[in-house]
Design an enzyme around this catalytic site. Sequence first.
Site: not given
Ligand code: 13P
Length: 246
Positions: A9, A11, A91, A93, A161, A167, A206
């Site tokens: 992803n 983002k 997601h 976010e 997640e 992150g 992560s």
């Molecule tokens: P990270 O791998 O950067 O922690 O992000 C995970 C994520 O949100 C994937 O959708």
Amino acid sequence: MRRKLAAGNWKMNGLGADLAELERLAAAPAPAQTGRLICPPATLISRATLIAGDIAIGGQDCHAAQSGAHTGDISAEMLADCGASAVIVGHSERRADHGETDATIAAKAKAAWDEGLLAVICIGESLAQRDAGETLDLIAAQLAGSLPDNATGANTVVAYEPIWAIGTGLVPTLEQIAQAHDFIRETLTARFGGEGHAFRLLYGGSVKPDNAADIFSVANVDGALVGGASLKADDFQAIIDALDAA
Ligand code: 13P
């Protein structure tokens, strides 16, 4: 047998020049047991499909409606039209930044299926919810609300997640991952019967080259949804290799 899945992803990262990373991934031999999916920003999807080889390309979100007065949004039909075969929905976010509810996410998943897209439905708890001992209840509620009744292993992937691991470099213990993934599997089989075994369950948060093999050793972890480490071909390839070898 569930086919493993390494999903990236990107983002809100990536300009045209960054497609060189995808090109490098596509040049590597296809893994034997692992599907690959990259979800770049919507602006890159069309170009990505031209160079992705057998790496699937997906969107990061879609609107529940097929078309209409929704400025700035993208429909599942539009994603399919530019060559995407999957879309991430729900997601954390998007849940946080755009107030998406489980009902919104279920509607988006249905819209994705209507266009033949695989829906990657995301769930996961905040640190406050984990600390309050609410993780499994929250997972159960999100699965109940975000997965429509006709979800199958062919049209849906579930990504677990934990928000606090995204992150941050913080990763749950393998026991915590196992507990969540076993619970998701049990919840899916309780609702969908034998079909519950067909859903791929991805861990996200992560995932890096140096922790991937440990995470993939956990039962009911069928792959990963990777953010930061999917932006560089070398890092994502190391994660793909660890998954394929698991
Ligand atoms: P990270 O791998 O950067 O922690 O992000 C995970 C994520 O949100 C994937 O959708």
